[in-house]
Design a protein around this motif. Sequence first.
Motif, PDB file in Angstrom:
ATOM      1  N   GLU A   1       0.848  -1.194   0.000  1.00  0.00           N
ATOM      2  CA  GLU A   1       0.000   0.000   0.000  1.00  0.00           C
ATOM      3  C   GLU A   1       0.886   1.247   0.000  1.00  0.00           C
ATOM      4  OE1 GLU A   1      -3.269  -0.044  -0.240  1.00  0.00           O
ATOM      5  OE2 GLU A   1      -3.290  -2.247  -0.283  1.00  0.00           O
ATOM      6  N   PRO A   2       0.360   2.382  -0.448  1.00  0.00           N
ATOM      7  CA  PRO A   2       1.147   3.626  -0.377  1.00  0.00           C
ATOM      8  C   PRO A   2       1.440   3.988   1.072  1.00  0.00           C
ATOM      9  CG  PRO A   2      -0.759   3.873  -1.832  1.00  0.00           C
ATOM     10  CD  PRO A   2      -0.936   2.575  -1.117  1.00  0.00           C
ATOM     11  N   TYR A   3       2.559   4.663   1.272  1.00  0.00           N
ATOM     12  CA  TYR A   3       2.925   5.105   2.620  1.00  0.00           C
ATOM     13  C   TYR A   3       1.904   6.112   3.137  1.00  0.00           C
ATOM     14  CZ  TYR A   3       5.246   7.747   6.302  1.00  0.00           C
ATOM     15  OH  TYR A   3       5.532   8.388   7.479  1.00  0.00           O
ATOM     16  N   THR A   4       1.507   5.944   4.384  1.00  0.00           N
ATOM     17  CA  THR A   4       0.584   6.871   5.041  1.00  0.00           C
ATOM     18  C   THR A   4       1.213   7.322   6.346  1.00  0.00           C
ATOM     19  OG1 THR A   4      -1.348   5.740   4.115  1.00  0.00           O
ATOM     20  CG2 THR A   4      -1.726   7.192   6.001  1.00  0.00           C
ATOM     21  N   TYR A   5       1.316   8.636   6.525  1.00  0.00           N
ATOM     22  CA  TYR A   5       1.919   9.153   7.754  1.00  0.00           C
ATOM     23  C   TYR A   5       1.030   8.824   8.943  1.00  0.00           C
ATOM     24  CZ  TYR A   5       3.651  12.367  11.302  1.00  0.00           C
ATOM     25  OH  TYR A   5       4.137  12.899  12.462  1.00  0.00           O
ATOM     26  N   ASN A   6       1.625   8.239   9.957  1.00  0.00           N
ATOM     27  CA  ASN A   6       0.901   7.861  11.164  1.00  0.00           C
ATOM     28  C   ASN A   6       1.811   8.147  12.354  1.00  0.00           C
ATOM     29  OD1 ASN A   6      -1.078   6.599  12.867  1.00  0.00           O
ATOM     30  ND2 ASN A   6       0.234   4.790  12.923  1.00  0.00           N
ATOM     31  N   PRO A   7       1.583   9.221  13.099  1.00  0.00           N
ATOM     32  CA  PRO A   7       2.482   9.563  14.209  1.00  0.00           C
ATOM     33  C   PRO A   7       2.611   8.409  15.199  1.00  0.00           C
ATOM     34  CG  PRO A   7       0.927  11.344  13.791  1.00  0.00           C
ATOM     35  CD  PRO A   7       0.473  10.183  12.958  1.00  0.00           C
ATOM     36  N   ASP A   8       3.834   8.100  15.576  1.00  0.00           N
ATOM     37  CA  ASP A   8       4.066   7.015  16.528  1.00  0.00           C
ATOM     38  C   ASP A   8       5.177   7.410  17.485  1.00  0.00           C
ATOM     39  OD1 ASP A   8       6.398   6.854  15.098  1.00  0.00           O
ATOM     40  OD2 ASP A   8       6.111   4.834  14.356  1.00  0.00           O
ATOM     41  N   ILE A   9       5.490   6.525  18.408  1.00  0.00           N
ATOM     42  CA  ILE A   9       6.602   6.747  19.342  1.00  0.00           C
ATOM     43  C   ILE A   9       7.672   5.677  19.125  1.00  0.00           C
ATOM     44  CG2 ILE A   9       5.346   8.091  21.064  1.00  0.00           C
ATOM     45  CD1 ILE A   9       4.882   5.547  22.657  1.00  0.00           C
ATOM     46  N   ASN A  10       7.774   5.242  17.869  1.00  0.00           N
ATOM     47  CA  ASN A  10       8.853   4.355  17.417  1.00  0.00           C
ATOM     48  C   ASN A  10       8.970   3.066  18.229  1.00  0.00           C
ATOM     49  OD1 ASN A  10       9.636   6.005  15.253  1.00  0.00           O
ATOM     50  ND2 ASN A  10      10.901   7.276  16.585  1.00  0.00           N
ATOM     51  N   GLY A  11       7.822   2.438  18.449  1.00  0.00           N
ATOM     52  CA  GLY A  11       7.807   1.113  19.058  1.00  0.00           C
ATOM     53  C   GLY A  11       7.717   1.099  20.562  1.00  0.00           C
ATOM     54  N   LYS A  12       7.718   2.237  21.196  1.00  0.00           N
ATOM     55  CA  LYS A  12       7.749   2.288  22.657  1.00  0.00           C
ATOM     56  C   LYS A  12       6.341   2.247  23.242  1.00  0.00           C
ATOM     57  CE  LYS A  12      12.125   4.792  22.555  1.00  0.00           C
ATOM     58  NZ  LYS A  12      12.313   4.565  21.112  1.00  0.00           N
ATOM     59  N   PHE A  13       6.245   2.376  24.559  1.00  0.00           N
ATOM     60  CA  PHE A  13       4.940   2.331  25.206  1.00  0.00           C
ATOM     61  C   PHE A  13       4.966   3.185  26.461  1.00  0.00           C
ATOM     62  CE2 PHE A  13       7.353  -0.993  27.272  1.00  0.00           C
ATOM     63  CZ  PHE A  13       6.946  -0.977  28.594  1.00  0.00           C
ATOM     64  N   LEU A  14       3.775   3.496  26.953  1.00  0.00           N
ATOM     65  CA  LEU A  14       3.631   4.337  28.137  1.00  0.00           C
ATOM     66  C   LEU A  14       2.460   3.807  28.957  1.00  0.00           C
ATOM     67  CD1 LEU A  14       4.698   6.949  29.525  1.00  0.00           C
ATOM     68  CD2 LEU A  14       2.924   8.194  28.267  1.00  0.00           C
ATOM     69  N   VAL A  15       2.723   3.439  30.216  1.00  0.00           N
ATOM     70  CA  VAL A  15       1.665   2.954  31.106  1.00  0.00           C
ATOM     71  C   VAL A  15       0.830   4.131  31.585  1.00  0.00           C
ATOM     72  CG1 VAL A  15       1.198   1.896  33.358  1.00  0.00           C
ATOM     73  CG2 VAL A  15       2.954   0.929  31.850  1.00  0.00           C
ATOM     74  N   ARG A  16      -0.493   4.001  31.477  1.00  0.00           N
ATOM     75  CA  ARG A  16      -1.379   5.048  31.973  1.00  0.00           C
ATOM     76  C   ARG A  16      -2.788   4.493  32.122  1.00  0.00           C
ATOM     77  NH1 ARG A  16      -2.032   9.253  26.834  1.00  0.00           N
ATOM     78  NH2 ARG A  16      -2.863   7.780  25.312  1.00  0.00           N
ATOM     79  N   LYS A  17      -3.526   5.065  33.084  1.00  0.00           N
ATOM     80  CA  LYS A  17      -4.915   4.696  33.318  1.00  0.00           C
ATOM     81  C   LYS A  17      -5.740   5.959  33.459  1.00  0.00           C
ATOM     82  CE  LYS A  17      -8.082   2.414  36.521  1.00  0.00           C
ATOM     83  NZ  LYS A  17      -8.250   1.723  37.798  1.00  0.00           N
ATOM     84  N   PHE A  18      -6.912   5.948  32.862  1.00  0.00           N
ATOM     85  CA  PHE A  18      -7.798   7.108  32.903  1.00  0.00           C
ATOM     86  C   PHE A  18      -8.213   7.416  34.342  1.00  0.00           C
ATOM     87  CE2 PHE A  18     -12.185   8.857  32.401  1.00  0.00           C
ATOM     88  CZ  PHE A  18     -11.805  10.077  31.854  1.00  0.00           C
ATOM     89  N   GLN A  19      -7.998   8.660  34.782  1.00  0.00           N
ATOM     90  CA  GLN A  19      -8.370   9.178  36.094  1.00  0.00           C
ATOM     91  C   GLN A  19      -7.653   8.474  37.250  1.00  0.00           C
ATOM     92  OE1 GLN A  19     -12.703   8.988  36.131  1.00  0.00           O
ATOM     93  NE2 GLN A  19     -12.848  11.086  35.338  1.00  0.00           N
ATOM     94  N   ALA A  20      -6.484   7.933  37.005  1.00  0.00           N
ATOM     95  CA  ALA A  20      -5.708   7.311  38.079  1.00  0.00           C
ATOM     96  C   ALA A  20      -4.793   8.336  38.731  1.00  0.00           C
ATOM     97  CB  ALA A  20      -4.878   6.158  37.533  1.00  0.00           C
ATOM     98  N   LEU A  21      -4.589   8.174  40.038  1.00  0.00           N
ATOM     99  CA  LEU A  21      -3.643   9.019  40.753  1.00  0.00           C
ATOM    100  C   LEU A  21      -2.228   8.467  40.637  1.00  0.00           C
ATOM    101  CD1 LEU A  21      -5.700   9.812  44.002  1.00  0.00           C
ATOM    102  CD2 LEU A  21      -5.399  11.249  41.969  1.00  0.00           C
ATOM    103  N   GLU A  22      -2.091   7.133  40.631  1.00  0.00           N
ATOM    104  CA  GLU A  22      -0.796   6.468  40.481  1.00  0.00           C
ATOM    105  C   GLU A  22      -0.932   5.379  39.429  1.00  0.00           C
ATOM    106  OE1 GLU A  22       1.640   5.650  44.040  1.00  0.00           O
ATOM    107  OE2 GLU A  22      -0.094   6.333  45.201  1.00  0.00           O
ATOM    108  N   ASP A  23      -0.523   5.696  38.211  1.00  0.00           N
ATOM    109  CA  ASP A  23      -0.650   4.735  37.113  1.00  0.00           C
ATOM    110  C   ASP A  23       0.050   3.415  37.411  1.00  0.00           C
ATOM    111  OD1 ASP A  23      -2.132   6.432  35.429  1.00  0.00           O
ATOM    112  OD2 ASP A  23      -0.317   7.465  34.785  1.00  0.00           O
TER     113      ASP A  23
END
Length: 416
Positions: free
Chosen positions: A275-297
């Motif tokens: 398929e043609p290249y489509t720009y898709n912003p990423d963080i280059n394979g990394k990850f970030l732990v987070r939870k909605f409305q959490a005080l301590e993720d």
Amino acid sequence: MKLNLSFFFFLFLGIFSAAAQTVENPPPNFIRTVIFTGSNEYSGVPVIKLGEPLLLTFDDLVGDEANYYYTIEHFNYDWTPSELLKNEYLEGFDNVRITNYENSFNTLQLYSHYELRIPNDNTRSLKVSGNYLIKIFNDNKELVFSRKFIVYEPLTRVQVAVRKSSEVRNIQTKHVVNFEVDSPEFIIRNPEQSTWAVILQNNNLKTAIYNIRPQYHIGTSLIYKYNDLTSFWAGNEFLSFDSKDLRAATVKIQYIDLQDLYHHYLFPDAIRAFEPYTYNPDINGKFLVRKFQALEDDIEAGYVWTHFALAAPEPFEGGEVHLYGEFNNFVLDESTKLEYNPNSGAYETARLFKQGYYDYKYVFLRKDGILDEGFISGNFVSTENDYTVLIYYLPPGGRFTRVIGMGSATSLNISN
């Protein structure tokens, strides 16, 4: 005869040392979400300046507040053990228990969350630059897992540029990394034999290019303007999903089911290689732990079974399809392998993830062990990748290789 025996002894020792390169030990299934960082908030192999802190965190899904211990070892450029004694590269001591841990709060999957910060009261500092390995042991002195990291000294200036390949057949599929090392104040003696460069793509040691010698030097500058030797397949942008809210579907999550734990079913992905290249912003394979409305993720984020599907008209021959990303340190194992389902016409798998934002892609592992990252996703020169260059130096009479410089660049600024 004694001289001959000595000669063969040292020859054997040299061959053994050259072969005894250390590798990282992946954690068992009950150890999850290993995050190893320096000053950067994202995961990946830490590349830190001498004196900067380190943070290692992980979860034990058994949740019984088990005891874990850590040791730190120093290595040469080629990841063979260095000759340095512990007190020569470490101020303080290691082999002590990790005392900073908490149990999860209000989660369906119980776990104990561990944090290790360096420096601390026991391990006060690292004295020298170079390659390092941190090992985590249990009460029985059994190795649980290990992770590599790199410490550098800012003794040189490393200027990095990313450009297109000069070969017509690769001009749209590869990135070439060129760089210069300038050391007006730090004298590099005999650079053609005493320096090595390493290039990382997206902070991934497993696909790094090693053993790069300077092409030539001008004054105090070392010049590296190779084409093939320092080229990487450009790949494609990573895909992503966000599970910060366990009970709400998103643009990526098709539907949700609650069994023993929550199950998130992602929309099927497509093969992007043709398929043609489509720009898709990423963080280059990394990850970030987070939870909605959490005080301590770290202790409030739950674990969720995430279901993946890669649509394919028929199964691929000659290899396996795997999930790929920093979520497990770019390791390919049974937990990342997808199986073809003829009823749905897709490769499928489910994997346990802690709530958060994750990058991933599908890769093809050939039967001969060669990893083909572009087989499913394709290779496009427009892909945004981060590149890091490390300069190693063994001074005359030196007992270990120092890391005397670090530079970085992104392919967003690619040139011809």
